[in-house]
Motif scaffolding. Structure first.
Motif, PDB file in Angstrom:
ATOM      1  N   LEU A   1       0.823  -1.197   0.000  1.00 13.52           N
ATOM      2  CA  LEU A   1       0.000   0.000   0.000  1.00 13.52           C
ATOM      3  C   LEU A   1       0.862   1.254   0.000  1.00 13.52           C
TER       4      LEU A   1
ATOM      5  N   LEU B   1       2.232   2.641   2.367  1.00 12.02           N
ATOM      6  CA  LEU B   1       1.810   3.545   3.433  1.00 12.02           C
ATOM      7  C   LEU B   1       2.455   3.220   4.761  1.00 12.02           C
TER       8      LEU B   1
ATOM      9  N   PRO C   1      -3.339  10.619   5.637  1.00  7.23           N
ATOM     10  CA  PRO C   1      -4.117  10.884   4.425  1.00  7.23           C
ATOM     11  C   PRO C   1      -5.487  11.465   4.791  1.00  7.23           C
TER      12      PRO C   1
ATOM     13  N   THR D   1      -6.603   2.707   2.827  1.00  5.85           N
ATOM     14  CA  THR D   1      -6.257   1.696   1.827  1.00  5.85           C
ATOM     15  C   THR D   1      -6.680   2.101   0.426  1.00  5.85           C
TER      16      THR D   1
ATOM     17  N   MET E   1      -5.949   4.954  -1.005  1.00  7.83           N
ATOM     18  CA  MET E   1      -4.999   5.930  -1.534  1.00  7.83           C
ATOM     19  C   MET E   1      -5.706   7.228  -1.929  1.00  7.83           C
TER      20      MET E   1
END
Lengths: 330, 211
Positions: A30, A32, A47, A71, A73
């Motif tokens: 991901l 992240l 985010p 998840t 994005m």
């Protein structure tokens, strides 16, 4: 009864090695990992894109969230009002607005959950006992309904696997079966046998232990509203929404594949797995595309988008089904 | 009555406006963001509901005349039928132009592949010749054939109700009400007495059907 919980062990000692690695892979894939799992104290590190632009006042107890993960994005999020007033929760009625309208008399407290089946620790537990050891995370997931609409929702919960491990499932535990509460006095929809009550769902053990599978207690930073499955529900983001069973009162480790409600109701239309799959249509309608319900205000045009395999989580979960014919195991 | 031939002629414009009310309500709700969370689904459901309701209302005119003796009710039938076709067209347009938005290439495939869409689309197709031949001139020109042609409305109504019944996931109560009303209106048309007499006397041949 209290569940013994050892919090002095490192996470790697509790989490089985493959799972632990896979979880890291998920975060890495991901892209992240470090960012999203940071403390979340710097605003640009968290985010924000999926959060609604206009702040909505959200009822319910505010929850303390340890970490956040988007998840999607940054896909546009669904409004709180929409995610809580457009629900399929047939125990409160079959109309989309019925759950919000008819769940006011439902009491999510006090709450007990029965743990049964092939595990070393079984019995009846209070919700507090169930939740106590688990730090809450916010996970922004896509929700794809089998009816071909979808939302983007910030859930608050923790990985189901972390809970299941505490009961020490035995080697006979191949599946996990879930049951929804059945209170005809508080749930008017139960008076009509539109489905074979109580609502039941199930997962294969590896699906249940997957780090994306979430046991949810809240959404939008607050405790779950009744119509969304208070006080405890399941969210499996790569499966059709009906797999996310609501208001759970029983979790059972089973050796054989459990009976699930929609599969029982129409076996040719709703499979046990029910992974989001644009290549396998519902017998009556297409699953190639979906109408996305997201964003501020009203939009008639341009809501239809292509549906992704495993609802966009193929990189994380496709390996669970390696070698399986997804047309047969729909 | 002044400018109108009779009372019915005077009521007709009001009745026309009444039939437009559901559309006005839809437009109002659309402009005021009052269609709820899934506005496209709302537009589809509500326009479809009205197409079916008006189609059943059209089929209710004959029984109404016979039961109440108010024969002038026939003068509202064409308008009801045309409005049923109108709402069916709105329904189909919303599906094709708005709902499928960006995925128009799917349209023909969906009509062919999804039984419930096939039925709904067929119902709409069957209504087209009925709408075209609904004028006085066409009635005169077609004579007896007009009545035979317009029996297609029974099939269209049945297909429309089945279209609704087939798309529902599990709770069939609402479409079953529509089906019940349709069956009631059709059963009423069976000439039970004549049928009984014919069967008793052993005669066969064509039975009169109330249209």
């Amino acid at each position: 009864m209290r569940i013994p919980f050892r919090d002095n062990l490192p996470a790697s000692a509790i989490t089985p090695e493959p799972l632990y690695r896979r979880r890291r892979d998920v975060l890495k894939l991901l892209g992240l990992g470090a960012v999203a799992l940071g403390s979340g104290c710097s605003p640009e590190a968290t985010p924000q894109a999926a959060a609604p632009a206009a702040p909505e006042s959200i009822p319910g107890k505010s929850l303390t969230i340890a970490r956040k993960l988007d998840t999607t994005m940054g896909e546009t999020g669904t409004r709180y009002k929409d995610a809580t007033h457009y629900n399929n929760f047939y125990e409160f009625g079959t109309g989309k607005s019925d759950p919000a309208a008819n769940s006011g008399g439902f009491h999510p407290q006090p709450w007990n959950v029965e743990i049964a089946g092939h595990a070393e620790v079984t019995g009846h537990f209070t919700l507090e006992d169930i939740l106590k050891p688990h730090p809450l995370e916010e996970r922004i997931y896509r929700l794809r309904c089998v009816e071909a609409w979808s939302m983007v929702i910030p859930w608050v919960g923790f990985p189901l696997g972390d809970l299941l491990k505490r009961f020490k499932p035995t080697s006979q535990a191949k599946y996990v079966a879930f049951t929804t509460v059945q209170r005809p006095a508080e749930m008017p929809g139960l008076n009509y046998p539109v489905l074979n009550w109580p609502y039941r769902e199930g997962l294969r053990m590896d699906e249940a232990m997957h780090p994306l599978t979430l046991l949810v207690v809240g959404m939008y930073g607050h405790a779950l509203p009744n119509q969304n499955g208070a006080p405890l529900r399941l969210v499996v983001p790569w499966k059709y929404g009906f797999k996310g069973i609501k208001s759970i009162v029983k979790i059972e480790f089973t050796e054989s594949q459990p009976t699930t409600t929609w599969n029982e109701s129409a076996p040719d239309e709703y499979g046990f797995f029910s992974n989001v799959n644009p290549a396998v249509d519902h017998p009556r309608w297409s699953q190639k595309t979906e109408r996305r319900i997201a964003g501020d205000g009203f939009n008639l045009f341009g809501n239809r988008i292509a549906t992704k395999p495993f609802n966009g989580y193929a990189d994380q979960v496709a390996s669970l089904y390696a070698g399986m014919d997804m047309r047969k195991n729909f | 009555m002044g400018m109108f031939r009779d009372r019915i002629a005077a009521i007709k414009p009001l009745f026309f406006l009444l039939c437009l009310l559901p559309l006005a309500h839809l437009v109002w709700d659309t402009l005021h963001d009052a269609l709820g969370t899934d506005p496209v689904a709302q537009l589809e459901h509500r326009s479809g509901d009205w197409a079916l309701r008006l189609l059943l209302a059209t089929l209710a005119i004959t029984p109404l005349r016979r039961v109440t003796g108010w024969h002038k009710a026939i003068r509202f039938r064409r308008m009801l039928g045309l409005f049923a076709f109108f709402y069916a067209t709105v329904h189909l347009t919303i599906y094709a132009a708005i709902d499928l938005g960006g995925f128009w290439s799917q349209l023909l495939g969906e009509i062919a592949k999804r039984p419930y869409i096939t039925l709904g689309f067929s119902a709409w197709l069957l209504l087209i010749p009925l709408a075209i031949t609904s004028t006085q001139g066409m009635m005169r020109r077609l004579g007896r054939r007009w009545q035979r042609l317009h029996r297609l409305v029974y099939i269209a109504a049945l297909l429309g109700v089945l279209h609704f019944l087939w798309l529902v996931k599990a709770d069939h109560r609402e479409p079953v009400i529509y089906l019940g009303v349709l069956l009631g209106l059709m059963l009423w048309r069976v000439p039970w007495r004549t049928l009984g007499r014919t069967l008793a006397s052993g005669k066969s041949g064509q039975l009169p059907v109330r249209t």
